[in-house]
Enzyme design. Structure first.
Site: not given
Length: 490
Positions: A202-204
């Protein structure tokens, strides 16, 4: 009996010396250098894959302050073998062209302080020419950005899987300036969950369902489902404006503008992708939308929502004024990629939120068009082609005085910085807390900078991975507070 050479007919008359019988090198054996040459030991056998153990986890510790999870600054050894493109180049050349996180003056001072090691030997001459299998170790003082203090909730743990609800602002694995403030390290240090295999990322700034496999076999099995498009993904977000009530499908191709900053946009030259959107609610200003990505491109949901004209409310990239008055709706940007990146950086600078982008000052300089990266002009000045003596790195005038002060402070500390006393409130300045020393490093520029912490609210983006379903599993998290119909932003 005197041994004579074979095939030469030489005896004791001194006409010619006997031939030298050379021993064949055994497999893996390194040829010893001739007189005056630098010896490079054979490479060590490294364990494949990424694995973190107690030694890594013990490098530093966490503390919590103002709703943030923070990491105490610590010393860390960056290690690498000489890459093929470095062979025959000077260490000075490599630092100028590839290790630009610090200015060249720093590496000169670090070499004199014994922080740089080549094949485990201190190297003070940056003019040394690198050879194949050279092993470089560089001791740095690391400062990690804070993340939200929200805990990682474990949704499922069994013999095969670990499934967590990831908070926003937390990277999945070590990258950039993040190491201990990552999901992998926190699970290892606080939950004793180690040797995990990443199945998806997942994106940060994205929160939600994150799956790990406990064995390589399980990871391969689920990877195959991902390749066969058998994995169903469901996200939820809050966007600006009144999203259409009917189902919306976006299949615009996405192109990466900058891997360093992490910016993408819709472009015909991009990779094909598909996202389906369904509105859940509208409160007069913003809409809650479910998202079903059928592909997994970088920032796919965020870019498609921006293109449709409904960017995520607090997206730190795709909901910025830098994209123009319509914030990139319909792909209308009217800027070159370089102009767009500069505008994004400038907007974050004006809002004092540059830390959200997670890029170093050195990375910013080429984006912002700086004429020189530092005193030596490491990005623009031609690289030396001949080995240079160590003294050639010495900064002059005020910089030289600065280096003298640095080296003087190191003489009595064995190149390690001194530890300072704790303050009365136990804040993050320096000292010893929880058994760990928080040190000031005289070579570290970051130690001299006082940065304003982001607020916990700034570290939350309204995009959440709600459900992941495969052929033999289904994992869900609860709906985040900001996605509830009666949620009040104030």
């Amino acid at each position: 009996m005197e041994e004579t050479g074979t095939g030469t007919g030489t005896g004791n008359n001194g006409d010619a010396p006997p031939p030298v019988k050379r021993r064949r090198l055994l497999r893996g054996e390194e040829k010893r250098p001739g007189r005056g040459e630098r010896y490079v030991p054979p490479p060590r056998k490294l364990n494949p894959g990424v694995s973190f153990g107690e030694t890594h986890f013990a490098e530093t510790c966490y503390y919590f302050e103002g709703g943030l999870r923070k990491v105490r600054p610590y010393h860390f050894d960056f290690q690498t073998y000489c890459k093929g493109r470095w062979v025959g180049k000077t260490l000075l050349h490599v630092f100028r062209t590839e290790f630009r996180a610090q200015p060249l003056d720093y590496y000169c001072a670090a070499a004199r302080a014994g922080r740089l090691r080549l094949n485990e030997q201190p190297v003070r001459d940056l003019g040394v020419v690198l050879k194949n299998n050279d092993f470089l170790r560089n001791t740095m003082h690391r400062h990690e950005p804070p993340v939200t203090a929200q805990p990682i909730q474990i949704l499922v743990e069994n013999d095969e899987m670990v499934v967590v609800d990831k908070p926003s602002s937390l990277p999945v694995h070590p990258c950039g300036r993040f190491r201990h403030n990552t999901v992998i390290f926190i699970l290892g240090k606080e939950h004793n969950l180690k040797e995990l295999h990443t199945i998806h990322r997942l994106d940060r700034m994205t929160s939600g369902v994150l799956m790990f496999a406990k064995t390589a076999e399980v990871s391969k099995r689920i990877d195959e489902q991902v390749r066969q498009r058998q994995l169903e993904k469901e996200y939820v977000c809050r966007v600006l404006g009144e999203f259409p009530e009917n189902e919306v499908t976006c299949e615009e191709p996405i192109l990466v503008v900058s891997y360093k900053v992490g910016v993408c946009r819709v472009d015909p030259k991009g990779k094909p992708c598909k996202t389906v959107f369904q509105r859940l609610s509208y409160n007069g200003k913003t809409s809650v939308v479910k998202c079903f990505p059928y592909t997994g491109r970088t920032h796919q949901i965020r870019v498609h929502l921006q293109f449709l004209g409904y960017p995520i409310v607090n997206d730190p990239i795709y909901s910025m004024e830098a994209w123009g008055p319509n914030k990139g709706k319909g792909g209308e940007i009217n800027k070159t990629d370089e102009e767009l990146l500069r505008a994004l950086v400038e907007e974050h600078r004006s809002k004092q939120s540059l830390s959200v982008l997670d890029i170093s000052e050195e990375d910013l300089k080429p984006i912002m068009g700086s004429e020189e990266c530092d005193r030596s002009g490491c990005c623009t000045k031609p690289v030396e082609t001949e080995p240079m003596p160590a003294d050639s790195c010495r900064p002059e005038d005020s910089e030289g005085q600065k280096e003298v002060e640095i080296l003087s402070s190191l003489q009595n500390s064995d190149t390690r910085p001194q530890t300072h006393d704790t303050d009365s409130e136990g804040a993050s300045s320096s000292g010893i807390r929880d058994g760990h020393s928080e040190e000031k490093d005289p070579l570290c520029e970051e130690c001299k900078i006082v940065r304003q912490d982001p607020s916990p609210k700034e570290l939350v983006m309204y995009l959440h991975a709600l459900r992941y379903k495969g052929a033999e599993f289904e994992y869900s998290s609860k709906m985040p507070d900001w996605a509830l119909e009666d949620w009040d932003e104030n």
